[in-house]
Design an enzyme around this catalytic site. Structure first.
Site, short mmCIF file in Angstrom:
data_model
loop_
_atom_site.label_atom_id
_atom_site.label_comp_id
_atom_site.label_asym_id
_atom_site.label_seq_id
_atom_site.Cartn_x
_atom_site.Cartn_y
_atom_site.Cartn_z
CG ASP A 33 -1.73 -1.22 1.29
OD1 ASP A 33 -2.82 -0.95 0.76
OD2 ASP A 33 -1.31 -1.95 2.49
CE LYS A 54 -7.75 5.59 -0.23
NZ LYS A 54 -8.53 6.40 0.62
CG MET A 171 -6.38 5.59 10.01
SD MET A 171 -7.22 4.25 9.30
CE MET A 171 -7.70 3.20 11.09
C1 LIG Z 1 -4.60 2.38 8.15
S1 LIG Z 1 -3.80 2.59 9.44
C2 LIG Z 1 -2.66 1.24 9.67
C3 LIG Z 1 -1.92 1.16 11.00
C4 LIG Z 1 -0.81 0.19 10.94
N1 LIG Z 1 -1.25 -1.25 10.52
C5 LIG Z 1 -0.24 0.06 12.05
O1 LIG Z 1 -0.05 -0.90 12.95
O2 LIG Z 1 0.74 1.20 12.47
C6 LIG Z 1 -3.03 4.14 9.05
C7 LIG Z 1 -2.84 5.26 10.22
O3 LIG Z 1 -1.81 4.80 10.92
C8 LIG Z 1 -1.34 5.91 11.61
N2 LIG Z 1 0.10 5.83 10.89
C9 LIG Z 1 0.69 4.87 10.23
N3 LIG Z 1 2.06 5.27 10.13
C10 LIG Z 1 2.21 6.33 10.60
C11 LIG Z 1 3.34 7.24 10.88
N4 LIG Z 1 4.64 6.82 10.36
N5 LIG Z 1 3.29 8.56 11.62
C12 LIG Z 1 2.11 8.71 12.06
N6 LIG Z 1 1.02 8.08 11.66
C13 LIG Z 1 1.13 6.82 11.31
C14 LIG Z 1 -1.91 7.14 10.79
O4 LIG Z 1 -2.91 7.43 11.93
C15 LIG Z 1 -2.75 6.51 9.80
O5 LIG Z 1 -3.68 7.32 9.32
#
Ligand SMILES: C[S@@+](CC[C@H](N)C(=O)[O-])C[C@H]1O[C@@H](n2cnc3c(N)ncnc32)[C@H](O)[C@@H]1O
Length: 260
Positions: A33, A54, A171
């Site tokens: 992704d 996306k 998110m």
């Molecule tokens: C679809 S979720 C996936 C989460 C992922 N599976 C995890 O365990 O971190 C995506 C969200 O995770 C958060 N996120 C993921 N990586 C990030 C990063 N490097 N910095 C800040 N937020 C992050 C944000 O809130 C983003 O909108």
């Protein structure tokens, strides 16, 4: 033939697990992704790359199409790495993919990853728990418009507000005004500290600090766009003392000056 549901960690390639690295190196195909770092794909030089995220200008595959793709590639006997940001079972629909593979009798393996929910606050100098004062952490999705495609479901914000401890919202940047209002209405003090962290653990990491009373205005001023994670709770105060990543160059310089 195995499909490996692999956590890519939060962004810093150094936070990839040894198992994930091993699998990437021998993958025939990597299904990924948008959040995955490009540099991680370079760890699988021989693999076919399939972007199902996306990417701007491209249509995201529906979850059922992603499931079908994994099943089809798994059945071909290929080593399939399904790479997901953070951990594949934390707000990443890894559970749905595993269930589809099980139904299709395609063997799978789950390789947990370091979730952004814990690692991103850590890189901002914020431990998500603290002995005595913050004894629980609630990880919650802010992406929860009932009935809207892609939403994660509904959250009982009253329960989240009441449980106490730290709240980590994934998110949630677009729905921040609604989340803040819910938490205050349900009893969290407007003075509660909040950190918004964007692109945590990467060189682009930026952090906005405020309180439930003013964080919406601060986020608007900073024009924060996803990926952003919110940390809400007293633990945010520790950043003042523990911040280490965004100022790491300066700390090194200061240490060198002191050593001279
Ligand atoms: C679809 S979720 C996936 C989460 C992922 N599976 C995890 O365990 O971190 C995506 C969200 O995770 C958060 N996120 C993921 N990586 C990030 C990063 N490097 N910095 C800040 N937020 C992050 C944000 O809130 C983003 O909108």
């Amino acid at each position: 033939m195995t499909v490996h549901l692999v956590g890519a960690g939060p962004g810093d390639p150094g936070l990839l697990t040894v198992r994930a690295l091993e699998l990437l190196r021998r993958a025939d195909v990597v299904v990924y992704d948008r959040l995955s770092q490009e540099s991680l794909l370079d760890l699988a030089p021989a693999a076919e790359r399939i972007d199902v995220g996306k990417a701007p200008g491209h249509v995201r595959l529906a979850q059922s199409e992603i499931n079908d793709l994994l099943i089809e590639r798994g059945r071909r006997g290929e080593t399939v790495v399904r790479l997901k940001g953070g951990d594949p079972f934390v707000f990443a629909r890894g559970g749905e993919e595993a269930a589809a593979l099980r139904d299709a009798r395609v063997p799978f393996e789950v390789v947990p990853g370091i979730t952004s929910a814990i690692a991103v606050p850590a890189y901002a100098g914020i431990p998500v728990t603290l002995r005595h004062s913050s004894t629980s952490v609630t990880i919650v999705t802010g992406h929860e418009e009932p009935g809207v495609d892609g939403a994660e479901g509904t959250v009982d914000w009253q329960a989240v507000a009441r449980v106490g401890g730290t709240i980590v919202v994934l998110m949630g940047v677009r729905s921040l005004p609604r989340i803040v209002a819910e938490l205050v209405v349900h009893g969290r003090s407007p003075a509660t500290p909040v950190a918004l962290i964007r692109w945590g653990t990467t060189d682009a990491q930026e952090t906005v600090i405020g309180t439930l009373a003013d964080i919406v205005a601060r986020a608007a001023r900073a024009r924060l766009e996803p990926p952003v994670l919110a940390v809400i709770g007293e633990v945010v105060r520790l950043r003042e003392k523990l911040e280490w990543f965004e100022t790491r160059g300066q700390s090194l310089e200061a240490a060198l000056v002191e050593a001279r």
